[in-house]
Design a protein around this motif. Sequence first.
Motif, PDB file in Angstrom:
ATOM      1  N   ALA A   1      -4.138   2.689  -6.731  1.00  0.00           N
ATOM      2  CA  ALA A   1      -3.243   2.064  -7.707  1.00  0.00           C
ATOM      3  C   ALA A   1      -2.117   1.382  -6.954  1.00  0.00           C
ATOM      4  O   ALA A   1      -1.612   1.899  -5.953  1.00  0.00           O
ATOM      5  CB  ALA A   1      -2.670   3.100  -8.675  1.00  0.00           C
ATOM      6  N   LEU A   2      -1.705   0.195  -7.418  1.00  0.00           N
ATOM      7  CA  LEU A   2      -0.542  -0.489  -6.869  1.00  0.00           C
ATOM      8  C   LEU A   2       0.677  -0.086  -7.676  1.00  0.00           C
ATOM      9  O   LEU A   2       0.623   0.014  -8.902  1.00  0.00           O
ATOM     10  CB  LEU A   2      -0.716  -2.012  -6.930  1.00  0.00           C
ATOM     11  CG  LEU A   2      -1.869  -2.606  -6.130  1.00  0.00           C
ATOM     12  CD1 LEU A   2      -1.862  -4.127  -6.274  1.00  0.00           C
ATOM     13  CD2 LEU A   2      -1.779  -2.219  -4.658  1.00  0.00           C
ATOM     14  N   THR A   3       1.785   0.137  -6.978  1.00  0.00           N
ATOM     15  CA  THR A   3       3.006   0.558  -7.666  1.00  0.00           C
ATOM     16  C   THR A   3       4.170  -0.262  -7.160  1.00  0.00           C
ATOM     17  O   THR A   3       4.063  -1.059  -6.239  1.00  0.00           O
ATOM     18  CB  THR A   3       3.308   2.044  -7.398  1.00  0.00           C
ATOM     19  OG1 THR A   3       3.738   2.181  -6.038  1.00  0.00           O
ATOM     20  CG2 THR A   3       2.091   2.899  -7.642  1.00  0.00           C
ATOM     21  N   ASP A   4       5.340  -0.016  -7.787  1.00  0.00           N
ATOM     22  CA  ASP A   4       6.568  -0.510  -7.190  1.00  0.00           C
ATOM     23  C   ASP A   4       6.880   0.409  -6.026  1.00  0.00           C
ATOM     24  O   ASP A   4       6.200   1.407  -5.803  1.00  0.00           O
ATOM     25  CB  ASP A   4       7.700  -0.490  -8.224  1.00  0.00           C
ATOM     26  CG  ASP A   4       7.420  -1.459  -9.351  1.00  0.00           C
ATOM     27  OD1 ASP A   4       6.757  -2.470  -9.111  1.00  0.00           O
ATOM     28  OD2 ASP A   4       7.856  -1.183 -10.480  1.00  0.00           O
ATOM     29  N   SER A   5       7.933   0.101  -5.315  1.00  0.00           N
ATOM     30  CA  SER A   5       8.267   0.867  -4.116  1.00  0.00           C
ATOM     31  C   SER A   5       8.388   2.357  -4.405  1.00  0.00           C
ATOM     32  O   SER A   5       9.045   2.780  -5.354  1.00  0.00           O
ATOM     33  CB  SER A   5       9.598   0.371  -3.547  1.00  0.00           C
ATOM     34  OG  SER A   5       9.976   1.129  -2.435  1.00  0.00           O
ATOM     35  N   VAL A   6       7.704   3.155  -3.578  1.00  0.00           N
ATOM     36  CA  VAL A   6       7.796   4.613  -3.664  1.00  0.00           C
ATOM     37  C   VAL A   6       8.029   5.144  -2.262  1.00  0.00           C
ATOM     38  O   VAL A   6       7.664   4.537  -1.283  1.00  0.00           O
ATOM     39  CB  VAL A   6       6.513   5.232  -4.245  1.00  0.00           C
ATOM     40  CG1 VAL A   6       6.364   4.889  -5.704  1.00  0.00           C
ATOM     41  CG2 VAL A   6       5.279   4.769  -3.486  1.00  0.00           C
TER      42      VAL A   6
ATOM     43  N   LYS B   1       6.537  -8.448 -12.338  1.00  0.00           N
ATOM     44  CA  LYS B   1       7.166  -7.967 -11.116  1.00  0.00           C
ATOM     45  C   LYS B   1       7.308  -9.113 -10.116  1.00  0.00           C
ATOM     46  O   LYS B   1       7.077 -10.270 -10.449  1.00  0.00           O
ATOM     47  CB  LYS B   1       6.316  -6.841 -10.511  1.00  0.00           C
ATOM     48  CG  LYS B   1       6.050  -5.708 -11.483  1.00  0.00           C
ATOM     49  CD  LYS B   1       5.082  -4.719 -10.900  1.00  0.00           C
ATOM     50  CE  LYS B   1       4.916  -3.514 -11.811  1.00  0.00           C
ATOM     51  NZ  LYS B   1       4.388  -3.906 -13.131  1.00  0.00           N
ATOM     52  N   ALA B   2       7.673  -8.771  -8.901  1.00  0.00           N
ATOM     53  CA  ALA B   2       7.696  -9.751  -7.814  1.00  0.00           C
ATOM     54  C   ALA B   2       6.257  -9.931  -7.345  1.00  0.00           C
ATOM     55  O   ALA B   2       5.831  -9.365  -6.336  1.00  0.00           O
ATOM     56  CB  ALA B   2       8.593  -9.277  -6.680  1.00  0.00           C
ATOM     57  N   PHE B   3       5.496 -10.715  -8.097  1.00  0.00           N
ATOM     58  CA  PHE B   3       4.063 -10.842  -7.845  1.00  0.00           C
ATOM     59  C   PHE B   3       3.767 -11.316  -6.425  1.00  0.00           C
ATOM     60  O   PHE B   3       2.788 -10.894  -5.818  1.00  0.00           O
ATOM     61  CB  PHE B   3       3.435 -11.815  -8.846  1.00  0.00           C
ATOM     62  CG  PHE B   3       3.407 -11.296 -10.250  1.00  0.00           C
ATOM     63  CD1 PHE B   3       2.550 -10.263 -10.619  1.00  0.00           C
ATOM     64  CD2 PHE B   3       4.242 -11.829 -11.214  1.00  0.00           C
ATOM     65  CE1 PHE B   3       2.519  -9.785 -11.920  1.00  0.00           C
ATOM     66  CE2 PHE B   3       4.230 -11.355 -12.521  1.00  0.00           C
ATOM     67  CZ  PHE B   3       3.368 -10.326 -12.868  1.00  0.00           C
ATOM     68  N   GLU B   4       4.618 -12.206  -5.897  1.00  0.00           N
ATOM     69  CA  GLU B   4       4.336 -12.722  -4.561  1.00  0.00           C
ATOM     70  C   GLU B   4       4.345 -11.612  -3.521  1.00  0.00           C
ATOM     71  O   GLU B   4       3.632 -11.687  -2.515  1.00  0.00           O
ATOM     72  CB  GLU B   4       5.338 -13.825  -4.178  1.00  0.00           C
ATOM     73  CG  GLU B   4       6.785 -13.383  -4.092  1.00  0.00           C
ATOM     74  CD  GLU B   4       7.532 -13.536  -5.406  1.00  0.00           C
ATOM     75  OE1 GLU B   4       8.728 -13.862  -5.359  1.00  0.00           O
ATOM     76  OE2 GLU B   4       6.918 -13.331  -6.465  1.00  0.00           O
ATOM     77  N   HIS B   5       5.119 -10.559  -3.755  1.00  0.00           N
ATOM     78  CA  HIS B   5       5.141  -9.426  -2.825  1.00  0.00           C
ATOM     79  C   HIS B   5       3.902  -8.551  -2.994  1.00  0.00           C
ATOM     80  O   HIS B   5       3.284  -8.131  -2.006  1.00  0.00           O
ATOM     81  CB  HIS B   5       6.420  -8.604  -3.033  1.00  0.00           C
ATOM     82  CG  HIS B   5       7.632  -9.226  -2.422  1.00  0.00           C
ATOM     83  ND1 HIS B   5       8.481  -8.557  -1.580  1.00  0.00           N
ATOM     84  CD2 HIS B   5       8.128 -10.482  -2.517  1.00  0.00           C
ATOM     85  CE1 HIS B   5       9.446  -9.355  -1.181  1.00  0.00           C
ATOM     86  NE2 HIS B   5       9.255 -10.536  -1.754  1.00  0.00           N
ATOM     87  N   ARG B   6       3.536  -8.264  -4.213  1.00  0.00           N
ATOM     88  CA  ARG B   6       2.334  -7.458  -4.443  1.00  0.00           C
ATOM     89  C   ARG B   6       1.095  -8.142  -3.893  1.00  0.00           C
ATOM     90  O   ARG B   6       0.258  -7.518  -3.232  1.00  0.00           O
ATOM     91  CB  ARG B   6       2.153  -7.188  -5.948  1.00  0.00           C
ATOM     92  CG  ARG B   6       3.135  -6.192  -6.529  1.00  0.00           C
ATOM     93  CD  ARG B   6       3.096  -6.207  -8.043  1.00  0.00           C
ATOM     94  NE  ARG B   6       1.861  -5.734  -8.615  1.00  0.00           N
ATOM     95  CZ  ARG B   6       1.681  -4.511  -9.120  1.00  0.00           C
ATOM     96  NH1 ARG B   6       2.657  -3.633  -9.069  1.00  0.00           N
ATOM     97  NH2 ARG B   6       0.546  -4.167  -9.671  1.00  0.00           N
TER      98      ARG B   6
END
Length: 261
Positions: free
Chosen positions: A136-141, A217-222
């Motif tokens: 799973a992709l998440t925000d920063s953890v 979200k910041a799609f370019e980062h994901r």
Amino acid sequence: MGSGCQTSVMTEVSRRSFLGRAGVAAGGVAVGGASLGLLAGCTDSPEPTGGGPRVPTLNPKSWTSVREQFALRTDRMHFSAWGLASPARSVRDAIAEHRQALDEDSYAALGRETELEGAAVNAAARYLRTDYGQIALTDSVEDQKPFELGCDVLVSGAHKWLFGPRGTGIIWAKPTAWARITPTIPSFDQEALGSHIRGVEPKFLTPGGANSPGGFKAFEHRWALTQAFEFMTAIGPDRVADYTHDQAEQLMTGLDTIEGV
């Protein structure tokens, strides 16, 4: 996120295998030399890139070439990658490319979301030698504690050991562990959204897809996670681990010579 390109391999993640692939730790430093743990800026290397001079093509067998991929200032000693690591050129370029696409035509750019997030998940699965559907992709953890032999769940930020985009992270879990986890944020996975709109239960939703939080979200980062995993894979996880160990030993040897330390 449900890309048709999937990787299915072994699903066990051990402490040894992950740490080897993670470069042992994101906080490696060096005395009198450069550490992959904080990869650049510790030795005489080319001037910072990122809008500056052209960066030579990566030669993953050369640590000098690896250091040249980073835009860190060369007049400072960089020991802070435990907080936020500097991403390599390929990751910076991918972020810039995706950001430009979003700025120019956000509708068209988001039309590739399934493809691009699927590529990022697939890259993570290959790197961890696990199954596509278990990621799973998440925000920063930040929690990297479950690195125990035979761990059931792995939660990790990607902007430290991976030198990936800021604000990104991944979750891996065994099927038995995913079965006990209930998502708290609706997913934007196409299977999940389509089933919700139709009012039916999803038939092909993977645990990773169900547990990747939706939202804008910041799609370019994901999406640039793909290049981050590819960069570390090109260098070689075992080489990263060995080099980090060498630099850590060099650091400890140097500190032993300093009175009061």
